[in-house]
Enzyme design. Sequence first.
Site, PDB file in Angstrom:
ATOM      1  N   SER A 153       0.779  -1.259  -0.046  1.00 43.34           N
ATOM      2  CA  SER A 153      -0.020   0.083   0.031  1.00 43.34           C
ATOM      3  C   SER A 153       0.822   1.292  -0.010  1.00 43.34           C
ATOM      4  O   SER A 153       1.803   1.415   0.759  1.00 43.34           O
ATOM      5  CB  SER A 153      -0.992  -0.145   1.277  1.00 43.34           C
ATOM      6  OG  SER A 153      -1.746   1.159   1.198  1.00 43.34           O
ATOM      7  N   GLY A 154       0.624   2.224  -0.905  1.00 36.44           N
ATOM      8  CA  GLY A 154       1.424   3.414  -0.914  1.00 36.44           C
ATOM      9  C   GLY A 154       2.383   3.424  -1.935  1.00 36.44           C
ATOM     10  O   GLY A 154       3.271   4.351  -2.060  1.00 36.44           O
ATOM     11  N   THR A 158      -1.427   2.703  -8.164  1.00 31.04           N
ATOM     12  CA  THR A 158      -2.500   3.490  -9.051  1.00 31.04           C
ATOM     13  C   THR A 158      -2.244   4.505  -9.652  1.00 31.04           C
ATOM     14  O   THR A 158      -2.602   4.689 -10.782  1.00 31.04           O
ATOM     15  CB  THR A 158      -3.798   3.926  -7.800  1.00 31.04           C
ATOM     16  OG1 THR A 158      -4.042   2.869  -6.988  1.00 31.04           O
ATOM     17  CG2 THR A 158      -4.831   4.596  -8.561  1.00 31.04           C
ATOM     18  N   ASN A 200      -1.485   5.652   3.337  1.00 25.04           N
ATOM     19  CA  ASN A 200      -1.731   6.165   2.016  1.00 25.04           C
ATOM     20  C   ASN A 200      -3.094   7.296   2.088  1.00 25.04           C
ATOM     21  O   ASN A 200      -4.118   6.395   2.418  1.00 25.04           O
ATOM     22  CB  ASN A 200      -1.855   5.131   0.981  1.00 25.04           C
ATOM     23  CG  ASN A 200      -1.963   5.880  -0.421  1.00 25.04           C
ATOM     24  OD1 ASN A 200      -2.112   7.047  -0.809  1.00 25.04           O
ATOM     25  ND2 ASN A 200      -2.053   4.805  -1.469  1.00 25.04           N
ATOM     26  N   SER A 203      -5.711   5.766  -0.445  1.00 20.19           N
ATOM     27  CA  SER A 203      -5.654   4.109  -0.919  1.00 20.19           C
ATOM     28  C   SER A 203      -6.717   3.393  -1.271  1.00 20.19           C
ATOM     29  O   SER A 203      -7.838   3.718  -1.085  1.00 20.19           O
ATOM     30  CB  SER A 203      -5.351   3.543   0.623  1.00 20.19           C
ATOM     31  OG  SER A 203      -5.307   2.309   0.474  1.00 20.19           O
ATOM     32  N   SER A 204      -6.398   2.685  -2.461  1.00 22.84           N
ATOM     33  CA  SER A 204      -7.820   2.175  -3.190  1.00 22.84           C
ATOM     34  C   SER A 204      -7.964   0.938  -2.247  1.00 22.84           C
ATOM     35  O   SER A 204      -7.136   0.119  -2.231  1.00 22.84           O
ATOM     36  CB  SER A 204      -7.345   1.575  -4.721  1.00 22.84           C
ATOM     37  OG  SER A 204      -6.669   2.431  -5.169  1.00 22.84           O
ATOM     38  N   GLY A 432      -0.939  -5.094  -2.801  1.00 29.98           N
ATOM     39  CA  GLY A 432       0.129  -5.906  -2.554  1.00 29.98           C
ATOM     40  C   GLY A 432      -0.102  -6.514  -1.191  1.00 29.98           C
ATOM     41  O   GLY A 432      -0.987  -6.717  -0.626  1.00 29.98           O
ATOM     42  N   GLU A 434      -0.062  -7.874   2.356  1.00 27.76           N
ATOM     43  CA  GLU A 434      -0.324  -7.076   3.535  1.00 27.76           C
ATOM     44  C   GLU A 434       0.026  -7.754   4.713  1.00 27.76           C
ATOM     45  O   GLU A 434      -0.318  -9.041   4.932  1.00 27.76           O
ATOM     46  CB  GLU A 434      -1.710  -6.656   3.689  1.00 27.76           C
ATOM     47  CG  GLU A 434      -2.010  -5.406   2.526  1.00 27.76           C
ATOM     48  CD  GLU A 434      -3.325  -4.702   2.883  1.00 27.76           C
ATOM     49  OE1 GLU A 434      -4.116  -5.232   3.609  1.00 27.76           O
ATOM     50  OE2 GLU A 434      -3.402  -3.441   2.081  1.00 27.76           O
TER      51      GLU A 434
HETATM   52  N1  LIG Z   1       5.182   8.506  -9.592  1.00 33.06           N
HETATM   53  C1  LIG Z   1       4.761   9.204  -8.843  1.00 33.06           C
HETATM   54  N2  LIG Z   1       5.120  10.419  -8.707  1.00 33.06           N
HETATM   55  C2  LIG Z   1       4.564  11.228  -7.764  1.00 33.06           C
HETATM   56  N3  LIG Z   1       3.859  10.840  -6.646  1.00 33.06           N
HETATM   57  C3  LIG Z   1       3.501   9.662  -6.620  1.00 33.06           C
HETATM   58  C4  LIG Z   1       3.902   8.776  -7.539  1.00 33.06           C
HETATM   59  N4  LIG Z   1       3.382   7.364  -7.504  1.00 33.06           N
HETATM   60  C5  LIG Z   1       2.924   7.857  -6.183  1.00 33.06           C
HETATM   61  N5  LIG Z   1       2.675   8.724  -5.670  1.00 33.06           N
HETATM   62  C6  LIG Z   1       2.194   9.712  -4.636  1.00 33.06           C
HETATM   63  O1  LIG Z   1       2.011   8.399  -3.516  1.00 33.06           O
HETATM   64  C7  LIG Z   1       0.768   8.259  -3.288  1.00 33.06           C
HETATM   65  C8  LIG Z   1       0.351   7.058  -3.059  1.00 33.06           C
HETATM   66  O2  LIG Z   1       0.404   6.315  -4.474  1.00 33.06           O
HETATM   67  P1  LIG Z   1      -0.692   5.226  -4.745  1.00 33.06           P
HETATM   68  O3  LIG Z   1      -1.978   5.708  -4.222  1.00 33.06           O
HETATM   69  O4  LIG Z   1      -0.537   5.172  -6.155  1.00 33.06           O
HETATM   70  O5  LIG Z   1      -0.289   3.796  -3.980  1.00 33.06           O
HETATM   71  P2  LIG Z   1      -0.699   2.503  -4.138  1.00 33.06           P
HETATM   72  O6  LIG Z   1       0.146   1.672  -4.367  1.00 33.06           O
HETATM   73  O7  LIG Z   1      -2.015   2.408  -5.107  1.00 33.06           O
HETATM   74  O8  LIG Z   1      -1.628   2.216  -2.590  1.00 33.06           O
HETATM   75  P3  LIG Z   1      -2.748   1.403  -2.314  1.00 33.06           P
HETATM   76  O9  LIG Z   1      -2.604   0.042  -2.403  1.00 33.06           O
HETATM   77  O10 LIG Z   1      -3.000   1.931  -0.889  1.00 33.06           O
HETATM   78  O11 LIG Z   1      -4.083   1.963  -3.143  1.00 33.06           O
HETATM   79  C9  LIG Z   1      -0.198   9.163  -4.374  1.00 33.06           C
HETATM   80  O12 LIG Z   1      -1.216   9.632  -3.828  1.00 33.06           O
HETATM   81  C10 LIG Z   1       0.901  10.087  -4.931  1.00 33.06           C
HETATM   82  O13 LIG Z   1       0.972  11.406  -4.023  1.00 33.06           O
END
Ligand SMILES: Nc1ncnc2c1ncn2[C@@H]1O[C@H](COP(=O)(O)OP(=O)(O)OP(=O)(O)O)[C@@H](O)[C@H]1O
Length: 625
Positions: A153-154, A158, A200, A203-204, A432, A434
């Site tokens: 997560s994070g 996404t 996050n 977080s999705s 991923g 957890e």
């Molecule tokens: N390539 C990037 N450039 C800038 N900021 C990023 C980037 N990737 C992620 N972030 C920042 O990190 C935060 C978390 O990323 P994201 O929501 O894609 O994580 P995730 O892996 O989908 O998490 P979850 O499993 O909790 O949904 C985003 O809201 C954004 O602020």
Amino acid sequence: MDDGKPVWAPHPTDGFQLGVMVDIGADTLTIEPLSHRGKTFLAPISQVFPAEDDVNKHVEDNCSLMYLNEATLLNNIRVRYSKDLIYTFVANILIAVNPYYDIPKLYALEAIKSYRGRSLGTLPPHVYAIADKAYRDMKVLQMSQSIIVSGESGAGKTENTKFVLRYLTTSYGTGQDIDERIVEANPLLEAFGNAKTVRNNNSSRFGKFVEIHFSQKNEVVGGFVSHYLLEKSRICMQSKDERNYHIFYRLCAGVSEDLRSVLHLSSPDSFRHTKAGSLKDPLLDDLGDFKRMCGAMKKIGLDDTEKLNLFRVVAGVLHLGNIDFEETGSTSGGCVLTNQSNQTLQHCAELLGLDQEDLRVSLTTRVMLTTAGGAKGTVIKVPLKVEQANNARDALAKAVYSRLFDHVVTRVNQCFPFTASSNFIGVLDIAGFEYFEHNSFEQFCINYCNEKLQQFFNERILKEEQELYQKEGLGVNEVHYVDNQDCIDLIEAKLLGILDILDEENRLPQPSDQHFAEAIHSKHKDHFRLTVPRKSKLAIHRNIRDDEGFIVRHFAGAVCYETTQFVEKNNDALHMSLESLVCESKDKFVRNLFENNFSSKDSKQKAGKLSFISVGNKFKVEHAQ
Ligand SMILES: Nc1ncnc2c1ncn2[C@@H]1O[C@H](COP(=O)(O)OP(=O)(O)OP(=O)(O)O)[C@@H](O)[C@H]1O
């Protein structure tokens, strides 16, 4: 490893540190760290790795490292990250490290243009390079392609998924509205399916598979989103410092005064479903996000009526949460709504199109049909205790909200329809592996899913590649990996798998989490992958009794699951009176949310006491697809 040459040796906080070997023992090496000359320590031989000649030099593809091991791989990524080079290849796999800030120009239109049609490896590692490879493979092989995004997560899954979508629609779209819609659908999905967690802020809380469809001419023609396993427990309960789904707060913050009074809304701290979580976070802008969400709704073609439908149901769920019960004090042992809840009941019934008195009765009693000698018998109304009524109320809130989420996804899919598609590129964005201090049914499902992905990876990358090397007579050393089929069987095998044991428990007249935990342990006494919490390496888990949890040794590590609420969380069914109540709502929108729910098979199932729809097995079937 040569004498005098730097090596990577374990470090308690940094993972690895540079040092030189000063002595060699039977199983250990004596290491002198470069940062603390004169001080030595012992390290197991298996954890010491040769270092590259120049540890400050980095390569774009980990495969180009002279020595490929855990330490050199991590160091390469670290050195690159310190220079804002967040992407690194491992052949055609891309590693991305979240920079947590916008790296200038990294995703600019010029970058999109530069990756178009370029082979992997000709330009610096980038998620655009992977997207373009998928596109070119689809075109050349005339076969649909999939990109799997995985990480904790994070990690940035996404965000990277969105970059892939933007890349494909910008590079290979027809420049029409549809390209924009595919990208604009995200804020709407995120409003209903994302929440602030401790890891996050966005977080999705659901998994998704986004397909971009292409015509015969290999141009974008439309899209389709499938979703998996929305985290329903969040609707009624949030952990410390976490929040419910964004939409609840955005609605309270953003609706006009008129609508606020129609929906009887006030601030989030007046609703049970929202006040328990963290309310104020300086990084969240509910009002601004509400406006952006409304903008996105407009762009993808939602009119005011549709918008109001969504808002009305969200408000209905909020009010539902505020209904409280108290014991009647009579001998029947049932419960009634508290006086303060009567107004809330009225709001809730009005917003969901239900009859107020029917809702009251359905929340506090349960209808059962007796079956005598196979024939349909008499209807009995069983009064519910306060706790049971609380559960019924929460089950209704979860059912309504998750149906609403299904509707949002369906509606989003209508925004980019396509009649003919030749192939698609799919992007799988799921949570991923957890592992928290407390792990419940949600973590169990997520980790099961990752176990399946790992198996796919083992088969596809390790096994098939090695078979190819052998066939071509390449003298590459065999890479050993742990087959995780036994772990998958432990979870999904017929009858003996944990999911089936759980379903069996749900079908018992009086299912219990304790009995379920005991059944797992007794059926898998000597299973290598399963053990009791007492045997955990962590003290906190050793206090959990055998009938309160179990440990699974996953490919990524052992996880201790606490079985409290497993039985409840595995059941997607509403009790019969609530189900029929919402199915017969006066509100067409609400009624439609529950359409197809009352098939004859379901009604038959619900006629008895065994009303049960398995969440775990639904998830299993989704994996198989
Ligand atoms: N390539 C990037 N450039 C800038 N900021 C990023 C980037 N990737 C992620 N972030 C920042 O990190 C935060 C978390 O990323 P994201 O929501 O894609 O994580 P995730 O892996 O989908 O998490 P979850 O499993 O909790 O949904 C985003 O809201 C954004 O602020």
